[in-house]
Scaffold this active site. Structure first.
Site, mmCIF file in Angstrom:
data_model
loop_
_atom_site.group_PDB
_atom_site.id
_atom_site.type_symbol
_atom_site.label_atom_id
_atom_site.label_comp_id
_atom_site.label_asym_id
_atom_site.label_seq_id
_atom_site.Cartn_x
_atom_site.Cartn_y
_atom_site.Cartn_z
ATOM 1 N N LYS A 100 0.811 -1.219 0.000
ATOM 2 C CA LYS A 100 0.000 0.000 0.000
ATOM 3 C C LYS A 100 0.850 1.279 0.000
ATOM 4 O O LYS A 100 0.462 2.284 -0.591
ATOM 5 C CB LYS A 100 -0.953 0.002 1.201
ATOM 6 C CG LYS A 100 -2.053 -1.059 1.099
ATOM 7 C CD LYS A 100 -2.999 -0.957 2.281
ATOM 8 C CE LYS A 100 -4.146 -1.941 2.165
ATOM 9 N NZ LYS A 100 -5.151 -1.744 3.217
ATOM 10 N N ASP A 105 -10.270 2.612 2.512
ATOM 11 C CA ASP A 105 -10.489 1.797 3.714
ATOM 12 C C ASP A 105 -11.327 2.549 4.757
ATOM 13 O O ASP A 105 -12.265 1.998 5.332
ATOM 14 C CB ASP A 105 -9.150 1.380 4.332
ATOM 15 C CG ASP A 105 -8.527 0.186 3.623
ATOM 16 O OD1 ASP A 105 -9.263 -0.544 2.933
ATOM 17 O OD2 ASP A 105 -7.303 -0.013 3.752
#
Ligand code: NAP
Length: 280
Positions: A68, A104
């Site tokens: 990420k 997220d």
């Protein structure tokens, strides 16, 4: 030729993203394929796989552990949430540029407010942990209008550093606490307690006294597919606390990415029902 999308991670075989996006594509009639790509453990493996996918017509990617941070670094432009999180979980190529997003936190907020019916405006929220998942959650929680936000971690210095770094992006009226979980007995109860540690992956639970959970509140473990984790079991020892795991967060962040790529937001109820494992 259908448009190509993928999730990249290492390992990746366990990922539910190909199944979720295939269901979304079928339900919305989108002509696309979605695959899983293992970026491998070698340095440079992620970047090589990313460029190969783009060369072969890839339109967008989800990114999972451990890439990420590299995904954000590889992007030409990034959203505020991705920059605040220091990480990206979704990418798309548009006009020759690689754009990064982090859905997220938005997925978490949507799961809590829409799927679990727990409005966050004016509420006291505790986030346990100070890793990537917490980092991604803080701005979306603040935008949802929480009134009091605590970030507590096993290693207190990490929670303090994280809030110090992000405080300038948070509303001045938001009451903030940061430090170690040992502060908990001195703090008033929280309406929503989110476990964003990886403790549940090893069957541990962060040290939370039952008084930390306000009656009528929610205990949320970001981990999913593990049933009733030690943290959720601990929460159940407090009176009148609802428990949930992170499967809804996973599905909602996927829906946000799908909408960003395809311009149509899929319904999530059916997919969520298919993936939900009873919390026992
Ligand atoms: P991370 O960056 O590795 O951070 C891990 C955090 O957990 C750190 O704050 C660490 O504390 C703490 N921790 C680890 N073991 C612990 C223990 N035994 N007791 C107390 N604290 C402990 O991980 P992450 O990327 O933030 O992910 C955290 C969790 O969120 C994982 O379970 C992940 O699967 C989940 N997640 C779910 C979704 C979803 O869509 N549902 C999305 C993202 C992440 P120290 O700083 O003291 O080491």
């Amino acid at each position: 030729m259908p448009d190509r999308y993928a999730v990249i991670g290492h390992p990746i075989a366990h990922s539910k993203s190909p199944q979720i996006h295939t269901w979304f594509a079928q339900a919305t009639g989108q002509d696309m394929v979605y695959e899983a790509i293992d970026g491998g453990a070698e340095p440079g493996g992620f970047e090589q796989a990313l460029h190969a996918f783009a060369r072969h017509g890839g339109r967008g990617m989800n990114v999972t552990l451990p890439f990420k941070l590299q995904a954000l670094a590889a992007a030409d432009v990034a959203s505020d949430d991705a920059r605040a999180a220091g990480a990206a979980n979704a990418l798309r190529w548009q006009g020759g540029r690689l754009q990064a997003q982090n859905f997220d936190g938005v997925g978490l907020v949507r799961d809590i407010e829409v799927n679990l019916g727990q409005p966050l405006r004016g509420k006291a929220v505790l986030v346990l942990g100070a890793g990537g998942a917490t980092r991604g959650a803080l701005l979306p929680l603040a935008r949802a209008g929480v009134a009091r936000l605590a970030v507590l971690n096993r290693t207190a210095s990490k929670a303090i550093a994280l809030l110090d770094e992000l405080a300038a992006h948070l509303p001045p009226a938001l009451a903030l606490h940061s430090g170690g979980t040992d502060l908990l007995p001195g703090l008033p109860a929280f309406d929503v307690v989110i476990n964003a540690t990886s403790a549940s992956l090893s069957a541990d639970a962060p040290a939370v006294p039952p008084q930390a959970f306000a009656p009528g509140g929610l205990a949320y473990d970001m981990v999913y597919g593990k049933g009733l984790t030690s943290f959720l079991r601990l929460a159940q020892s407090a009176p009148d606390v609802r428990v949930a795991d992170g499967v809804g967060m996973l599905v909602e962040q996927a829906a946000e990415a799908f909408a960003w790529w395809r311009g149509v937001r899929p319904q999530t109820e059916g997919v969520l029902k298919r993936l939900t494992v009873p919390l026992v």
